[in-house]
Scaffold this motif. Structure first.
Motif, short mmCIF file in Angstrom:
data_model
loop_
_atom_site.label_atom_id
_atom_site.label_comp_id
_atom_site.label_asym_id
_atom_site.label_seq_id
_atom_site.Cartn_x
_atom_site.Cartn_y
_atom_site.Cartn_z
N ILE A 4 0.80 -1.26 0.00
CA ILE A 4 -0.03 0.01 0.06
C ILE A 4 0.93 1.35 0.03
CG2 ILE A 4 -1.79 1.18 1.12
CD1 ILE A 4 -2.34 -1.38 2.49
N PRO A 5 0.79 2.19 -1.06
CA PRO A 5 1.42 3.27 -0.93
C PRO A 5 1.21 4.34 0.53
CG PRO A 5 -0.29 3.75 -2.52
CD PRO A 5 -0.52 2.19 -1.87
N LEU A 6 2.24 5.12 0.54
CA LEU A 6 2.03 6.12 1.78
C LEU A 6 0.82 6.94 1.50
CD1 LEU A 6 3.24 6.67 4.49
CD2 LEU A 6 5.03 8.17 3.14
N SER A 7 0.04 7.39 2.41
CA SER A 7 -1.10 8.45 2.14
C SER A 7 -0.76 9.63 2.34
CB SER A 7 -2.15 8.06 3.12
OG SER A 7 -1.70 8.29 4.40
N GLY A 8 -1.21 10.78 1.90
CA GLY A 8 -0.84 11.90 2.36
C GLY A 8 -0.76 12.34 3.74
N LEU A 9 -1.71 11.78 4.71
CA LEU A 9 -1.43 11.79 6.05
C LEU A 9 -0.12 11.19 6.53
CD1 LEU A 9 -2.40 12.39 8.83
CD2 LEU A 9 -3.62 10.29 8.93
N GLY A 10 0.26 9.97 5.99
CA GLY A 10 1.46 9.43 6.20
C GLY A 10 2.98 10.19 5.87
N LYS A 11 2.46 10.89 4.89
CA LYS A 11 3.63 11.69 4.17
C LYS A 11 3.83 13.04 5.15
CE LYS A 11 3.21 10.54 -0.68
NZ LYS A 11 2.67 10.77 -1.85
N ARG A 12 2.89 13.33 5.81
CA ARG A 12 2.82 14.85 6.71
C ARG A 12 3.58 14.20 8.04
NH1 ARG A 12 -2.24 15.45 4.12
NH2 ARG A 12 -3.27 14.80 6.03
N GLU A 13 3.13 13.01 8.37
CA GLU A 13 3.41 12.51 9.80
C GLU A 13 5.20 12.04 9.42
OE1 GLU A 13 0.87 9.05 10.50
OE2 GLU A 13 -0.22 10.55 11.74
N ALA A 14 5.42 11.65 8.23
CA ALA A 14 6.91 11.34 8.16
C ALA A 14 7.92 12.65 8.10
CB ALA A 14 7.17 10.56 6.74
N GLU A 15 7.14 13.92 7.58
CA GLU A 15 7.75 15.29 7.55
C GLU A 15 8.09 15.53 8.86
OE1 GLU A 15 9.24 16.94 5.35
OE2 GLU A 15 8.50 16.03 3.57
N LYS A 16 7.07 15.26 9.82
CA LYS A 16 7.29 15.76 11.30
C LYS A 16 8.33 14.90 12.04
CE LYS A 16 2.41 17.14 11.93
NZ LYS A 16 1.16 16.94 12.73
N ALA A 17 8.16 13.49 11.63
CA ALA A 17 9.35 12.65 12.11
C ALA A 17 10.67 13.06 11.90
CB ALA A 17 8.98 11.34 11.80
N GLY A 18 10.70 13.43 10.44
CA GLY A 18 11.99 13.89 10.04
C GLY A 18 12.59 15.08 10.81
N LEU A 19 11.63 16.07 10.85
CA LEU A 19 12.04 17.20 11.74
C LEU A 19 12.42 16.78 13.11
CD1 LEU A 19 9.49 19.63 10.18
CD2 LEU A 19 12.00 19.67 9.81
N PHE A 20 11.64 16.05 13.64
CA PHE A 20 12.12 15.62 15.28
C PHE A 20 13.44 14.90 15.35
CE2 PHE A 20 11.99 11.96 18.07
CZ PHE A 20 11.88 12.74 19.28
N PHE A 21 13.64 13.97 14.12
CA PHE A 21 14.72 13.41 14.34
C PHE A 21 16.06 14.29 14.14
CE2 PHE A 21 12.25 9.40 14.06
CZ PHE A 21 12.69 8.80 15.33
N LYS A 22 15.94 15.26 13.24
CA LYS A 22 16.73 16.17 12.95
C LYS A 22 17.42 17.00 13.89
CE LYS A 22 18.08 20.06 9.87
NZ LYS A 22 17.79 20.88 8.65
N GLN A 23 16.08 17.38 14.75
CA GLN A 23 16.34 18.19 16.07
C GLN A 23 16.96 17.38 17.07
OE1 GLN A 23 12.55 19.44 17.85
NE2 GLN A 23 13.59 20.86 19.20
N ILE A 24 16.80 16.25 17.44
CA ILE A 24 17.52 15.54 18.43
C ILE A 24 18.83 14.87 18.08
CG2 ILE A 24 15.16 14.76 19.60
CD1 ILE A 24 15.81 12.18 18.59
N GLY A 25 18.89 14.86 16.91
CA GLY A 25 20.20 14.30 15.96
C GLY A 25 20.74 13.11 16.58
#
Length: 168
Positions: A4-25
């Motif tokens: 199943i492809p990643l949904s629009g909601l999934g993409k937005r959640e992945a963006e948030k996760a990416g920003l989170f992991f960038k912030q904590i390093g």
């Protein structure tokens, strides 16, 4: 396992996760299941971290096709279709969260044909641990799937707590 492809909601959640992991390093490597939705999630997170995603087939979702086939007869009598392509994703996710424990229980303790068996998933999990332990990086992010992660949690709860502490 349906890819199943990643949904629009999934993409937005992945963006948030990416920003989170960038912030904590500290993330040094990213591994992903080969299925599209986890691969896309990992790619979005990796984009924030400047890393490349490595595929780890051993962490793909558990094959529950036998359970789904078993219930298909009853589901076909429902007045509404309940598949991921039939409902808006947030509603489908709610349905899946509601039924996930039930399906996981049937998979774990039932003996339905055409399902990947718990022992086979455990072997995949152990192989994934072996590969991740052999990786030169110590802080690794792994993108996987709900049922597989549920199995991982159960697998770890059966281990000696001292063994879990030794895992990196």
């Amino acid at each position: 396992v349906e890819d199943i492809p990643l949904s629009g909601l999934g993409k937005r959640e992945a963006e948030k996760a990416g920003l989170f992991f960038k912030q904590i390093g500290g993330v040094q490597a990213i591994y992903s299941s080969p299925l599209a939705r986890t691969r896309d999630t990992a790619e979005i997170i990796a984009g924030h971290l400047g890393l490349k995603v490595r595929t780890l087939p051993e962490v793909k979702e558990i094959d529950l096709s036998g359970i789904l086939e078993f219930f298909k007869g009853g589901a076909s009598k429902l007045p509404v279709k309940i598949g991921p392509k039939d409902l808006p994703f947030p509603l489908f996710r709610t349905v899946m969260r509601t039924t996930a424990s039930f399906f996981f229980f049937i998979w774990l303790f039932g003996n339905l044909p055409d399902n990947e068996k718990p022992g086979e998933v455990a072997a995949r999990l152990e192989e994934a641990f072996r590969q991740l332990d052999a990786a030169p990086e110590e802080r690794i992010l792994v993108a996987s799937h709900g049922y597989f992660i549920s199995f991982l949690g159960q697998h770890l709860m059966r281990k000696d707590p001292g063994d879990i502490l030794l895992m990196r």
